[in-house]
Design a protein around this motif. Sequence first.
Motif, PDB file in Angstrom:
ATOM      1  N   THR A  48       3.550  15.086 -15.366  1.00  0.00           N
ATOM      2  CA  THR A  48       1.914  15.122 -15.754  1.00  0.00           C
ATOM      3  C   THR A  48       1.237  16.057 -15.231  1.00  0.00           C
ATOM      4  OG1 THR A  48       1.686  13.679 -14.834  1.00  0.00           O
ATOM      5  CG2 THR A  48       2.535  12.905 -17.493  1.00  0.00           C
ATOM      6  N   PRO A  49      -0.307  16.501 -15.576  1.00  0.00           N
ATOM      7  CA  PRO A  49      -1.003  17.403 -14.569  1.00  0.00           C
ATOM      8  C   PRO A  49      -1.789  16.376 -14.292  1.00  0.00           C
ATOM      9  CG  PRO A  49      -2.256  17.517 -17.354  1.00  0.00           C
ATOM     10  CD  PRO A  49      -0.322  16.548 -17.375  1.00  0.00           C
ATOM     11  N   ALA A  50      -2.214  16.745 -12.410  1.00  0.00           N
ATOM     12  CA  ALA A  50      -2.730  15.831 -11.697  1.00  0.00           C
ATOM     13  C   ALA A  50      -4.032  16.251 -11.588  1.00  0.00           C
ATOM     14  CB  ALA A  50      -1.920  15.947 -10.609  1.00  0.00           C
ATOM     15  N   THR A  51      -4.604  17.581 -11.562  1.00  0.00           N
ATOM     16  CA  THR A  51      -6.354  18.000 -11.402  1.00  0.00           C
ATOM     17  C   THR A  51      -6.955  17.484 -12.718  1.00  0.00           C
ATOM     18  OG1 THR A  51      -5.489  20.548 -12.442  1.00  0.00           O
ATOM     19  CG2 THR A  51      -5.281  19.944  -9.886  1.00  0.00           C
ATOM     20  N   ILE A  52      -8.078  18.093 -13.125  1.00  0.00           N
ATOM     21  CA  ILE A  52      -8.805  17.706 -14.268  1.00  0.00           C
ATOM     22  C   ILE A  52      -8.471  18.764 -14.536  1.00  0.00           C
ATOM     23  CG2 ILE A  52     -11.230  17.309 -14.996  1.00  0.00           C
ATOM     24  CD1 ILE A  52     -11.730  16.008 -12.408  1.00  0.00           C
ATOM     25  N   ALA A  53      -8.759  19.985 -14.583  1.00  0.00           N
ATOM     26  CA  ALA A  53      -8.525  21.713 -15.424  1.00  0.00           C
ATOM     27  C   ALA A  53      -6.755  21.599 -15.936  1.00  0.00           C
ATOM     28  CB  ALA A  53      -8.610  22.718 -14.093  1.00  0.00           C
ATOM     29  N   GLY A  54      -6.266  21.049 -15.676  1.00  0.00           N
ATOM     30  CA  GLY A  54      -4.771  21.319 -16.070  1.00  0.00           C
ATOM     31  C   GLY A  54      -4.849  20.111 -16.925  1.00  0.00           C
ATOM     32  N   LYS A  55      -5.407  18.761 -17.015  1.00  0.00           N
ATOM     33  CA  LYS A  55      -5.781  17.830 -17.979  1.00  0.00           C
ATOM     34  C   LYS A  55      -6.653  18.681 -19.582  1.00  0.00           C
ATOM     35  CE  LYS A  55      -5.370  13.687 -14.664  1.00  0.00           C
ATOM     36  NZ  LYS A  55      -6.011  12.815 -14.584  1.00  0.00           N
ATOM     37  N   ILE A  56      -7.582  19.621 -18.760  1.00  0.00           N
ATOM     38  CA  ILE A  56      -8.534  19.531 -19.736  1.00  0.00           C
ATOM     39  C   ILE A  56      -7.672  20.334 -20.721  1.00  0.00           C
ATOM     40  CG2 ILE A  56     -10.991  20.576 -19.918  1.00  0.00           C
ATOM     41  CD1 ILE A  56     -12.152  19.257 -17.656  1.00  0.00           C
ATOM     42  N   PHE A  57      -7.370  21.624 -20.153  1.00  0.00           N
ATOM     43  CA  PHE A  57      -6.562  22.693 -20.221  1.00  0.00           C
ATOM     44  C   PHE A  57      -5.776  21.791 -21.350  1.00  0.00           C
ATOM     45  CE2 PHE A  57      -2.959  25.643 -20.648  1.00  0.00           C
ATOM     46  CZ  PHE A  57      -3.494  27.155 -20.933  1.00  0.00           C
ATOM     47  N   LEU A  58      -4.813  21.063 -20.577  1.00  0.00           N
ATOM     48  CA  LEU A  58      -3.462  20.600 -21.888  1.00  0.00           C
ATOM     49  C   LEU A  58      -4.213  19.821 -23.245  1.00  0.00           C
ATOM     50  CD1 LEU A  58      -0.634  19.198 -22.100  1.00  0.00           C
ATOM     51  CD2 LEU A  58      -1.668  16.949 -21.014  1.00  0.00           C
ATOM     52  N   ILE A  59      -5.634  19.391 -23.200  1.00  0.00           N
ATOM     53  CA  ILE A  59      -5.954  19.308 -24.500  1.00  0.00           C
ATOM     54  C   ILE A  59      -5.810  19.822 -25.966  1.00  0.00           C
ATOM     55  CG2 ILE A  59      -7.502  17.578 -25.905  1.00  0.00           C
ATOM     56  CD1 ILE A  59      -8.682  16.632 -23.233  1.00  0.00           C
ATOM     57  N   PHE A  60      -7.110  21.141 -25.324  1.00  0.00           N
ATOM     58  CA  PHE A  60      -6.396  22.555 -26.012  1.00  0.00           C
ATOM     59  C   PHE A  60      -5.482  23.113 -26.131  1.00  0.00           C
ATOM     60  CE2 PHE A  60     -10.744  21.812 -24.188  1.00  0.00           C
ATOM     61  CZ  PHE A  60     -12.101  21.621 -25.407  1.00  0.00           C
ATOM     62  N   TYR A  61      -4.750  23.112 -25.072  1.00  0.00           N
ATOM     63  CA  TYR A  61      -3.443  24.183 -25.184  1.00  0.00           C
ATOM     64  C   TYR A  61      -1.993  23.240 -25.882  1.00  0.00           C
ATOM     65  CZ  TYR A  61       1.110  26.310 -23.763  1.00  0.00           C
ATOM     66  OH  TYR A  61       2.314  26.822 -23.651  1.00  0.00           O
ATOM     67  N   GLY A  62      -2.602  21.543 -25.968  1.00  0.00           N
ATOM     68  CA  GLY A  62      -0.956  21.085 -26.590  1.00  0.00           C
ATOM     69  C   GLY A  62      -1.705  20.746 -28.844  1.00  0.00           C
ATOM     70  N   LEU A  63      -3.187  21.296 -28.774  1.00  0.00           N
ATOM     71  CA  LEU A  63      -3.922  20.900 -29.945  1.00  0.00           C
ATOM     72  C   LEU A  63      -3.172  22.448 -30.559  1.00  0.00           C
ATOM     73  CD1 LEU A  63      -5.830  19.510 -31.573  1.00  0.00           C
ATOM     74  CD2 LEU A  63      -7.396  21.084 -31.085  1.00  0.00           C
ATOM     75  N   THR A 108       0.944  -0.863   0.396  1.00  0.00           N
ATOM     76  CA  THR A 108       0.108   0.093   0.131  1.00  0.00           C
ATOM     77  C   THR A 108       1.209   1.700   0.160  1.00  0.00           C
ATOM     78  OG1 THR A 108      -1.848  -1.048   0.957  1.00  0.00           O
ATOM     79  CG2 THR A 108      -2.120   0.821   1.232  1.00  0.00           C
ATOM     80  N   LEU A 109       2.024   1.027   0.798  1.00  0.00           N
ATOM     81  CA  LEU A 109       2.936   2.603   0.666  1.00  0.00           C
ATOM     82  C   LEU A 109       3.163   2.743  -0.460  1.00  0.00           C
ATOM     83  CD1 LEU A 109       4.222   4.157   2.531  1.00  0.00           C
ATOM     84  CD2 LEU A 109       6.253   2.616   3.321  1.00  0.00           C
ATOM     85  N   LEU A 110       3.565   1.610  -1.107  1.00  0.00           N
ATOM     86  CA  LEU A 110       4.135   1.910  -2.596  1.00  0.00           C
ATOM     87  C   LEU A 110       3.567   2.435  -3.711  1.00  0.00           C
ATOM     88  CD1 LEU A 110       6.527  -1.757  -2.179  1.00  0.00           C
ATOM     89  CD2 LEU A 110       7.271   0.879  -2.233  1.00  0.00           C
ATOM     90  N   ARG A 111       2.049   1.575  -3.304  1.00  0.00           N
ATOM     91  CA  ARG A 111       1.176   2.167  -4.618  1.00  0.00           C
ATOM     92  C   ARG A 111       1.247   3.754  -4.201  1.00  0.00           C
ATOM     93  NH1 ARG A 111      -0.877  -2.732  -3.721  1.00  0.00           N
ATOM     94  NH2 ARG A 111      -2.123  -2.440  -2.105  1.00  0.00           N
ATOM     95  N   GLN A 112       1.526   4.141  -3.119  1.00  0.00           N
ATOM     96  CA  GLN A 112       1.172   5.723  -2.418  1.00  0.00           C
ATOM     97  C   GLN A 112       2.304   6.295  -3.470  1.00  0.00           C
ATOM     98  OE1 GLN A 112      -0.046   5.290   1.646  1.00  0.00           O
ATOM     99  NE2 GLN A 112      -1.968   5.156   1.381  1.00  0.00           N
ATOM    100  N   TYR A 113       3.285   5.739  -3.171  1.00  0.00           N
ATOM    101  CA  TYR A 113       4.683   6.397  -3.430  1.00  0.00           C
ATOM    102  C   TYR A 113       4.083   6.420  -5.142  1.00  0.00           C
ATOM    103  CZ  TYR A 113       9.395   7.016  -4.919  1.00  0.00           C
ATOM    104  OH  TYR A 113      10.947   8.119  -5.401  1.00  0.00           O
ATOM    105  N   GLU A 114       3.969   5.364  -5.585  1.00  0.00           N
ATOM    106  CA  GLU A 114       3.674   5.902  -7.056  1.00  0.00           C
ATOM    107  C   GLU A 114       2.801   6.687  -7.461  1.00  0.00           C
ATOM    108  OE1 GLU A 114       2.852   1.807  -8.533  1.00  0.00           O
ATOM    109  OE2 GLU A 114       4.352   0.495  -8.318  1.00  0.00           O
ATOM    110  N   GLU A 115       1.883   7.145  -7.018  1.00  0.00           N
ATOM    111  CA  GLU A 115       1.098   7.952  -7.350  1.00  0.00           C
ATOM    112  C   GLU A 115       1.600   9.346  -6.775  1.00  0.00           C
ATOM    113  OE1 GLU A 115      -2.170   7.405  -4.558  1.00  0.00           O
ATOM    114  OE2 GLU A 115      -3.419   5.745  -5.736  1.00  0.00           O
ATOM    115  N   ALA A 116       2.791   9.443  -5.843  1.00  0.00           N
ATOM    116  CA  ALA A 116       3.439  10.767  -5.086  1.00  0.00           C
ATOM    117  C   ALA A 116       4.644  11.497  -6.310  1.00  0.00           C
ATOM    118  CB  ALA A 116       4.388  11.041  -3.789  1.00  0.00           C
ATOM    119  N   ASN A 117       5.263   9.825  -7.090  1.00  0.00           N
ATOM    120  CA  ASN A 117       6.014   9.794  -8.577  1.00  0.00           C
ATOM    121  C   ASN A 117       5.500  10.771  -9.135  1.00  0.00           C
ATOM    122  OD1 ASN A 117       8.521   9.698  -9.024  1.00  0.00           O
ATOM    123  ND2 ASN A 117       7.780   8.004 -10.443  1.00  0.00           N
ATOM    124  N   GLY A 118       4.091  10.150  -9.511  1.00  0.00           N
ATOM    125  CA  GLY A 118       3.178  10.773 -10.808  1.00  0.00           C
ATOM    126  C   GLY A 118       3.177  12.504 -10.755  1.00  0.00           C
ATOM    127  N   ALA A 119       3.105  12.876  -9.321  1.00  0.00           N
ATOM    128  CA  ALA A 119       2.423  14.019  -8.937  1.00  0.00           C
ATOM    129  C   ALA A 119       4.332  14.880  -9.704  1.00  0.00           C
ATOM    130  CB  ALA A 119       2.232  14.473  -8.164  1.00  0.00           C
TER     131      ALA A 119
END
Length: 391
Positions: free
Chosen positions: A115-130, A71-82
Amino acid sequence: TLLKGFVWSPMNEDNARFCLLAALIFLYMLCGAAIFSALEHPFELRARSLWKEQLENFTRRYRVNLGALHTLLRQYEEANGAGIRVGTLRPRWDFSGAFYFVGTVVSTIGFGMTTPATIAGKIFLIFYGLIGCAATILFFNLFLERIITMLAYIMRWCHERRLKCGALGAMSSREESPGEEDSLEGWKPSVYYVMLILGVASVVIACSASTLYSSMEDWSYLDSLYFCFVAFSTIGFGDLVSSQREHYESQGAYRLGNCLFILMGVCCIYSLFNVISIVIKQTLNWILGKLVCSGHRPLRSCPRNAVQPVPSQRPTAGAAAEVGRRLSEEMISVNEFTVSNKVSLALLQKQLSETAHQGPRQSYGHQNGFSGGVGALAIMNNRLQETSVDR
């Protein structure tokens, strides 16, 4: 029947080239998968076995519940993504870190370390990257236009100097049969020379950048070369990423040099890939020619999906063989290059209009596989199909 007539009708030359390329790419991928599996799979098995052994030793030594540790290692993987790491690294989402991130987005490198972790960041990335990716591809195409033009001027100057330094007797003997070969206006640089120059430039940039990375990042020189190719080709695995520590010696100069090296490397490799694609297309034409000469069904030489620019003039029958021989390894003159690049958008619009209205297509001249194309290929081969012959 209709199906029988469809099966036995001669294949369009463009379709035959497309199918051959698809088959060769699939075969290339099969060979690559076999080689990488043979090289990397044993290492993966050893790493998995070693990790399992280390995990068991750790739980026995410190009497830690294995489930809680997972469980701790999975939490670290999530933190690693952030962007959280065990070591001290630069902040990922301050302005400089965010600027580095958008650079990897618009250049299509996409290392993946941020990588963006928030929903707003992911949505903005779609249009920004386009918009950003489209604009950067346009920048690469314009860079390709200018680098090809510069190389054409340099090679033209060298060709002119070689003509001036030539023996007067040799030049007078050529005057007996004046033609395009003696005309500087009609001279065109070889695509193979352009590929060689771009290849040398890419190697010089990669080697110089690797020297910088190996000293600043404590990577081996081979790892630095590997990173340069992965970054410059916009593959961007993300296993090695430059300029990620919190502090460097001469940090400002290093980050500036890192950005310049990546920018120059991506532009050169992008240009080199497009020139290599023309050579690959010539190879496909040669293979198709051999297949036809071996007794296979003839191919229809009138492609449907190509827009053909009208040639300004046709060579005479007597000079056709000599002109075709000389132009077989040549690209385009500077004037032709500029004109073809300016009309590429008009050619695209014409192609879309004719496709939408199913209008008749007219074929001009001898088809050799260099169709008009769209984008970077159009920059170099809109006129190649007029000035090259099948190999």
